[in-house]
Structures are given as structure tokens and as C-alpha cells.
Write a protein that holds these residues in place. Structure first.
Motif, PDB file in Angstrom:
ATOM      1  N   LYS A 275      -1.085  -7.827  -4.567  1.00  0.00           N
ATOM      2  CA  LYS A 275      -2.062  -6.752  -4.468  1.00  0.00           C
ATOM      3  C   LYS A 275      -1.354  -5.426  -4.213  1.00  0.00           C
ATOM      4  O   LYS A 275      -0.495  -5.321  -3.337  1.00  0.00           O
ATOM      5  CB  LYS A 275      -3.056  -7.034  -3.326  1.00  0.00           C
ATOM      6  CG  LYS A 275      -4.154  -6.003  -3.162  1.00  0.00           C
ATOM      7  CD  LYS A 275      -5.106  -6.427  -2.042  1.00  0.00           C
ATOM      8  CE  LYS A 275      -6.214  -5.421  -1.830  1.00  0.00           C
ATOM      9  NZ  LYS A 275      -7.148  -5.840  -0.748  1.00  0.00           N
TER      10      LYS A 275
ATOM     11  N   GLU B 109      -7.850   3.947  -3.661  1.00  0.00           N
ATOM     12  CA  GLU B 109      -8.696   4.503  -2.600  1.00  0.00           C
ATOM     13  C   GLU B 109      -8.354   5.979  -2.455  1.00  0.00           C
ATOM     14  O   GLU B 109      -7.265   6.327  -2.016  1.00  0.00           O
ATOM     15  CB  GLU B 109      -8.481   3.755  -1.271  1.00  0.00           C
ATOM     16  CG  GLU B 109      -8.948   2.314  -1.293  1.00  0.00           C
ATOM     17  CD  GLU B 109      -8.893   1.661   0.077  1.00  0.00           C
ATOM     18  OE1 GLU B 109      -8.710   2.383   1.075  1.00  0.00           O
ATOM     19  OE2 GLU B 109      -9.029   0.419   0.131  1.00  0.00           O
TER      20      GLU B 109
ATOM     21  N   ASP C  26      -3.173  -7.361  -8.523  1.00  0.00           N
ATOM     22  CA  ASP C  26      -4.485  -6.716  -8.376  1.00  0.00           C
ATOM     23  C   ASP C  26      -4.280  -5.291  -7.887  1.00  0.00           C
ATOM     24  O   ASP C  26      -3.831  -5.067  -6.759  1.00  0.00           O
ATOM     25  CB  ASP C  26      -5.339  -7.513  -7.382  1.00  0.00           C
ATOM     26  CG  ASP C  26      -6.683  -6.859  -7.105  1.00  0.00           C
ATOM     27  OD1 ASP C  26      -7.130  -6.056  -7.950  1.00  0.00           O
ATOM     28  OD2 ASP C  26      -7.283  -7.152  -6.052  1.00  0.00           O
TER      29      ASP C  26
ATOM     30  N   GLN D   1      -5.675  -1.615  -6.856  1.00  0.00           N
ATOM     31  CA  GLN D   1      -6.865  -0.930  -6.357  1.00  0.00           C
ATOM     32  C   GLN D   1      -6.521   0.499  -5.983  1.00  0.00           C
ATOM     33  O   GLN D   1      -5.366   0.822  -5.669  1.00  0.00           O
ATOM     34  CB  GLN D   1      -7.442  -1.675  -5.138  1.00  0.00           C
ATOM     35  CG  GLN D   1      -7.872  -3.095  -5.413  1.00  0.00           C
ATOM     36  CD  GLN D   1      -8.432  -3.798  -4.173  1.00  0.00           C
ATOM     37  OE1 GLN D   1      -8.644  -3.162  -3.137  1.00  0.00           O
ATOM     38  NE2 GLN D   1      -8.668  -5.089  -4.296  1.00  0.00           N
TER      39      GLN D   1
ATOM     40  N   VAL E  19      -2.320  -1.336  -3.514  1.00  0.00           N
ATOM     41  CA  VAL E  19      -3.372  -0.370  -3.204  1.00  0.00           C
ATOM     42  C   VAL E  19      -2.756   1.024  -3.208  1.00  0.00           C
ATOM     43  O   VAL E  19      -1.805   1.289  -2.464  1.00  0.00           O
ATOM     44  CB  VAL E  19      -4.041  -0.652  -1.840  1.00  0.00           C
ATOM     45  CG1 VAL E  19      -5.185   0.326  -1.606  1.00  0.00           C
ATOM     46  CG2 VAL E  19      -4.534  -2.088  -1.760  1.00  0.00           C
TER      47      VAL E  19
ATOM     48  N   GLU F  87       0.851  -1.190   0.000  1.00  0.00           N
ATOM     49  CA  GLU F  87       0.000   0.000   0.000  1.00  0.00           C
ATOM     50  C   GLU F  87       0.883   1.235   0.000  1.00  0.00           C
ATOM     51  O   GLU F  87       1.770   1.372   0.847  1.00  0.00           O
ATOM     52  CB  GLU F  87      -0.913   0.012   1.231  1.00  0.00           C
ATOM     53  CG  GLU F  87      -1.900  -1.134   1.297  1.00  0.00           C
ATOM     54  CD  GLU F  87      -2.885  -0.994   2.444  1.00  0.00           C
ATOM     55  OE1 GLU F  87      -3.684  -0.038   2.402  1.00  0.00           O
ATOM     56  OE2 GLU F  87      -2.850  -1.820   3.368  1.00  0.00           O
TER      57      GLU F  87
END
Length: 417
Positions: free
Chosen positions: A374, A415, A411, A413, A376, A348
């Protein structure tokens, strides 16, 4: 329903939550009244659950009648807003009536005069005590002893540092301690709070009005510090800490001990950080699995988090979260070295003010995570943006599109705030 045993009905009533619903349900029939009397183990009274025009006197009578209709109450929660100030007599009656069976008490009731909860509940089988908006004075550990208490929560409480220390000492089996919005009275100008427990495993401290905290806890596993302004914090223990969380804390000297053998999670946000000292403190945590440094501000503007040091010191790291301002000329230093973050599966990264360096930083961090699954991206989007800021955001969006094409197994993402 008529074939259900009264024990099962009592258990159902205990899970209704609001005492108002229990009162209504128990009026259904004689069997349900019997279940309420003999097998109800949980009651919760909240002023919001009752009509606004109900008087304090009516509430006193209603609570008294409901509690006195039970014979084995184990969990009692009474939370009344500031509009209701009860007489001490009925409150004492509730506590005395249930003290032999009660295991959990959550209490927020204003009374005239003040009711000493510790005096009424001491030396009983209470395991959980949650006090809110209360005054605690004159703790007597020899008499007000909580031999079974495992969880203690104090919120919006007035208490002296000495009484708090005595109270903790009167709980020989305590495992969890929550201190939230405490007004601490100390005897010296530079307020010091000293706490000691051999059984404490979890401490949450928020908005505690002291300058210094010394905590001696040999078995502490979780330390959560929030909204504190401290000159000094010291943890004296045996290296059992597993989870460290610091949020919105200002502290001049922070010492959590030498041994970090069991530390698995470090979560720091909104914190003025001296990175070399902080890194030295946690660098021995070879079992660290999650590291979050979010919204941190460096004491020295030329400091930056060195990903090479993170990769070397924390080989078992699986979840890495970083958000801080990247200054001009420091990006290369932060990404130097060739050691990979081989176990990091979740990454992240965030900004508060986007810059031209952010995209390059994202790319550099992904390259160090060969097993990443992942990603983010966190960002702050202000309504009013200059043309330059809009262009940087557009360039970053194009950059991320290219990155997603290259790392199709990741993946991605977003925010945004």
C-alpha cells in the motif's frame, strides 16, 4: 421487559450515558426504580444535557436527589460549564456519599469555596480520577493516598511542581498519567518538573508550562509529548519504552535513554529535528515496526533522511511515513545505497510544497520496498497556484499513472488537504 431481572435492568440503565435519561427511565415503574437504586453503577451529568434555563440551584438539587437514590455507584462523571458555580456543601455530600463504592470519578465543577477533591477521595478504592479546571494545593501524601488508583488525568489544573511530584508518589499503583494544559508553579526562575514512578506505563503531556522535565519511570512503555516548549527533557528508565510520539514540540535537549530494545513505534511530527542526533538516539531500536517523520524541519538545511540508514537499522520496519521538504541536490544522498526495506508493507509519503523532486523520491522509495502492498500520497493543494506549480502537479499525476501501471500489486491512495 417485565421478565428481566432487576440486575439486568440496572446494567441497561448504566449504559444509557446521560443521567437525564436514567432519571426518565427509572420513572417507568417500581421495578425500574428498584433497579436504579440497587443496581445502577454509572451516572454521567453534563450541563449540556439539561435545558439551558435550568438554574444552578436546580441542578444541585437534581444531582443530589439522583445520586442519593443509588446505593452502589461505581462510576461518576460530573462536567458543568463555567456558567454554573456550585456551593461546596452539596458537592462534598456527593463525594462523601459515593466514596465507599466509587471506582471512577471524572470531575469538572466550579465551586465556592474550592473543594479539595484529593482530600475527599483519598484512601478509597478509586481506580480512575479525571480532574478538569481545578486547583490543587498542599498535597499530603501520607493522608491523601490513592492506593488503588491506576489512571490519573489532570486538565486545566493549577498545581505546583512539588505538589504534582507528591501526588504521583501518593499513587503507588498508577499506570497512566495525563497532563493537559497545566499551569505549573515552580520555585525557581527556570521551571523544573521532576516526576518519579516505578509503576507508570503511559505518560501523555500537552501544553505543560515548564522548561525542564525529568521523568524517572522504570516501566514506562508509552511516551506522548505534545505542544511543549522545553529546554530539557530526560527519561530515566530501564529501556521498556515501546511507543514514542512527539508532536509540535520544541526541545533543546532530548534524552529518552540508552536502551531501545523494546521500541516499536516512533511517531514524530511538526518537530525541529537534528537528524544525526535523533537517528543516533533511535538507531538501536532493532524491533522498530513503525516510523513516522511527518512535517519535520531540519536544524541544518543540508540534512536529509537517509533511507539506507533506515533500512540497515530497522530490519523489522513494516510501516514507514515520511514528509519533509526535499531540497535541491539532496535527493541522491537520501536514496543512496542498495539495502532494501524488505518488510515495509505500507509506505506514506507527503509534501507541503510540491517540487519537481517529489516524483523521483516516490519512485526511489518504492524501489526499496520489494514487498510493498500500500502506498499513500499526502499533499497540500492551495487554491491559488502559479502556472509552474500546476505544471508540476500535472507532471506528478502522469508520473503516478505510469508508476501504478508498473506496480500493479500496490494499492495506491491519495489524501489531499
Amino acid at each position: 421487559m417485565e421478565h428481566l431481572p432487576v440486575e439486568v435492568i440496572g446494567n441497561i440503565l448504566s449504559h444509557l450515558g446521560a443521567a437525564r435519561d436514567v432519571v426518565v427511565a427509572s420513572a417507568t415503574c417500581r421495578k425500574w426504580r428498584e433497579a436504579c437504586r440497587k443496581h445502577l453503577h454509572t451516572l454521567s451529568f453534563k450541563s449540556d444535557d439539561w435545558p439551558r434555563d435550568i438554574t444552578t440551584r436546580q441542578l444541585e438539587i437534581l444531582i443530589t436527589q439522583t445520586i442519593f437514590q443509588t446505593i452502589g455507584l461505581q462510576c461518576l462523571s460530573i462536567h458543568m460549564d463555567s456558567a454554573h458555580e456550585f456551593s461546596a456543601a452539596p458537592v462534598i455530600a456527593w463525594l462523601m456519599y459515593t466514596r465507599e463504592t466509587l471506582r471512577s470519578l471524572s470531575y469538572n465543577v466550579r465551586t465556592t469555596p474550592n473543594v479539595n477533591i484529593l482530600e475527599k477521595c483519598g484512601r478509597q478504592k478509586l481506580e480512575t480520577l479525571d480532574l478538569d479546571h481545578n486547583l490543587i494545593t498542599g498535597v499530603e501524601p501520607s493522608y491523601q493516598r490513592f492506593t488503588c488508583l491506576k489512571s490519573l488525568s489532570l486538565r486545566h489544573i493549577n498545581i505546583s511542581a512539588f505538589d504534582l511530584s507528591l501526588l504521583l508518589a501518593a499513587c503507588p499503583r498508577i499506570e497512566s498519567l495525563t497532563l493537559d494544559a497545566l499551569e505549573i508553579v515552580t520555585s525557581d526562575s527556570q521551571s523544573l518538573m521532576e516526576l518519579s514512578s516505578q509503576t507508570l506505563k503511559c505518560l501523555y503531556a500537552k501544553s505543560v508550562g515548564v522548561d525542564k522535565i525529568i521523568l524517572e519511570a522504570d516501566n514506562l512503555e508509552i511516551l506522548n509529548l505534545n505542544a511543549l516548549n522545553l529546554d530539557f527533557f530526560e527519561l530515566i528508565g530501564k529501556g521498556t519504552l515501546r511507543h514514542l510520539k512527539i508532536d509540535d514540540v520544541s526541545v533543546t535537549h532530548l534524552d529518552i535513554g540508552e536502551s531501545m530494545d523494546h521500541l516499536e513505534v516512533v511517531d514524530v511530527s511538526n518537530f525541529l529535528i537534528v537528524w544525526p542526533k535523533f537517528y543516533h538516539m533511535i538507531s538501536r531500536a532493532s524491533k522498530l515496526r513503525r516510523l513516522r517523520l511527518w512535517g519535520v524541519v531540519f536544524d541544518d538545511e543540508d540534512e536529509i533522511i537517509d533511507s539506507e540508514s533506515i533500512a540497515i537499522s530497522f530490519p523489522q520496519l513494516k510501516h514507514l511515513s515520511l514528509s519533509y521538504e526535499i531540497r535541491d541536490g539532496l535527493l541522491h544522498y537520501g536514496l543512496r545505497g542498495s539495502s532494501s526495506l524488505g518488510n515495509v508493507a505500507v509506505l506514506e509519503l507527503g509534501w507541503t510544497v510540491i517540487s519537481e523532486h517529489f516524483g523521483h523520491w516516490v519512485f526511489g522509495m518504492i524501489e526499496r520496498c520489494p514487498n510493498l502492498k500500500k502506498l499513500v500520497i499526502h499533499g497540500v493543494l492551495n487554491e491559488a497556484k502559479t502556472r509552474e506549480e500546476r505544471q508540476m502537479l500535472a507532471n506528478f499525476t502522469s508520473f503516478i499513472v505510469c508508476l501504478m501501471r508498473k506496480y500493479i500489486h500496490v494499492d495506491v491512495q491519495f489524501e489531499y488537504e
